[in-house]
Write an enzyme that holds these catalytic residues in place. Structure first.
Site, PDB file in Angstrom:
ATOM      1  N   ASP A  70      46.930  -8.975  -0.738  1.00 26.69           N
ATOM      2  CA  ASP A  70      46.657  -7.898   0.213  1.00 26.69           C
ATOM      3  C   ASP A  70      47.581  -7.295   1.060  1.00 26.69           C
ATOM      4  OD1 ASP A  70      47.429 -10.046   1.918  1.00 26.69           O
ATOM      5  OD2 ASP A  70      45.651 -11.022   2.335  1.00 26.69           O
ATOM      6  N   ASN A 139      39.830 -19.787   9.221  1.00 24.51           N
ATOM      7  CA  ASN A 139      38.425 -19.333   9.090  1.00 24.51           C
ATOM      8  C   ASN A 139      38.081 -19.707   7.787  1.00 24.51           C
ATOM      9  OD1 ASN A 139      39.593 -16.989   7.956  1.00 24.51           O
ATOM     10  ND2 ASN A 139      38.361 -15.769   9.094  1.00 24.51           N
ATOM     11  N   HIS A 141      39.465 -18.140   4.907  1.00 22.79           N
ATOM     12  CA  HIS A 141      39.634 -16.936   4.151  1.00 22.79           C
ATOM     13  C   HIS A 141      40.699 -17.251   3.171  1.00 22.79           C
ATOM     14  CE1 HIS A 141      42.603 -14.621   6.963  1.00 22.79           C
ATOM     15  NE2 HIS A 141      43.073 -15.557   6.307  1.00 22.79           N
ATOM     16  N   GLU A 146      37.037 -12.373   4.135  1.00 22.13           N
ATOM     17  CA  GLU A 146      36.769 -13.420   5.280  1.00 22.13           C
ATOM     18  C   GLU A 146      35.148 -13.913   4.789  1.00 22.13           C
ATOM     19  OE1 GLU A 146      38.922 -13.397   7.283  1.00 22.13           O
ATOM     20  OE2 GLU A 146      39.642 -11.683   8.209  1.00 22.13           O
TER      21      GLU A 146
HETATM   22  P1  PGA Z   1      49.210 -18.301   7.302  1.00 23.52           P
HETATM   23  O1  PGA Z   1      47.943 -17.509   6.776  1.00 23.52           O
HETATM   24  O2  PGA Z   1      50.097 -18.646   6.166  1.00 23.52           O
HETATM   25  O3  PGA Z   1      50.122 -17.575   8.310  1.00 23.52           O
HETATM   26  O4  PGA Z   1      48.578 -19.363   7.957  1.00 23.52           O
HETATM   27  C1  PGA Z   1      47.381 -17.750   5.824  1.00 23.52           C
HETATM   28  C2  PGA Z   1      46.193 -16.815   5.599  1.00 23.52           C
HETATM   29  O5  PGA Z   1      45.620 -16.537   6.498  1.00 23.52           O
HETATM   30  O6  PGA Z   1      45.718 -16.733   4.364  1.00 23.52           O
END
Ligand code: PGA
Length: 248
Positions: A70, A139, A141, A146
């Site tokens: 992304d 959450n 995702h 999301e």
């Molecule tokens: P993070 O993000 O590794 O910074 O916890 C993971 C994500 O949001 O997929």
């Protein structure tokens, strides 16, 4: 297979080593393998380990192809928060990946929908993904898919949840966090031959429990990984703590 393979280890460093073992074995078997790569805090240790193994002559990335999951809309590579900038800093500048083999969605494209289609085409042109390395948001995702995103989604422009914007504010040096991003879709991710989900830290323990033991549904995007035939979850013990504590 309903349940992903679980590998629970002691530390963030060990998660990185286990994940790097997968990457190393894949590139040994298939030097021109296609990888999907994540950004965020979780993969930083993995990229450090990949750099170490490259420097030690253990991994050769010269023929590997990578696609990132992304990118934010409207953030230039040299601006805070950019995932292109992150990848250059943590990986591209440290190993022998060829720039033309490393793709990230272009969040500055004039026509974002066309950019999403182009990204899908490029993945198709290289014959699909061998290994998708994923993180998970608090959450649930994966990428910026999301809660509520269709499991069929292809690469698309998405609204980023407020909780996700807040979780990423640290990377933006006080600038506003964009509310839109381009993300590889869940449908695209699920076509990877193998999937590696990296999970570290106690703040991920609740969502990991829900993703692996709750109902499979679009309100917890990562739950769909249980329907994929080849998923390995590599977690440190703090992230896996609630799973271990779960009564049988
Ligand atoms: P993070 O993000 O590794 O910074 O916890 C993971 C994500 O949001 O997929």
């Amino acid at each position: 297979m309903e349940t992903p393979r679980m590998v629970v280890v002691e530390s963030v460093e060990e998660v990185a080593q286990r994940a790097a073992d997968y990457v190393e074995a894949l590139l040994e078997r298939k030097p021109d393998a296609v990888l999907v790569l994540p950004t965020g805090r979780t993969p930083v240790a993995l990229y450090r380990e990949m750099k170490r193994r490259y420097a030690a002559g253990r991994i050769d990335f010269s023929r590997a192809r990578t696609f990132n999951l992304d990118e934010w809309v409207g953030v230039a590579p040299d601006e805070p928060g950019s995932y292109a900038g992150f990848m250059t800093e943590h990986l591209y500048s440290r190993v022998n990946l060829r720039p033309e083999n490393c793709l990230i969605p272009d969040g500055l494209a004039a026509d974002l929908e066309a950019e999403c289609r182009r990204y899908e085409d490029r993945i198709r042109q290289v014959g699909g993904v061998d290994l998708a390395v994923l993180g998970i948001g608090q959450n649930g995702h994966i990428g910026f898919n999301e809660p509520g995103t269709s499991f069929e989604a292809r690469t698309h422009v998405t609204a980023v949840d407020l909780s996700t914007q807040l979780a990423n504010a640290y990377a933006f040096d006080g600038r506003p966090v964009p509310s839109r991003a381009i993300t590889m879709g869940i449908g695209t991710i699920l076509e990877a031959r193998d999937i590696l989900l990296l999970v570290t830290g106690p703040e991920k323990s609740e969502i990991l429990l829900r993703a692996l033991t709750g109902p499979v549904g679009e309100d917890v995007p990562a739950s769909i990984l249980r329907r994929h035939p080849s998923v390995t979850v590599v977690a440190d013990y703090t992230a896996a703590s609630r799973l271990a504590a779960r009564p049988d």
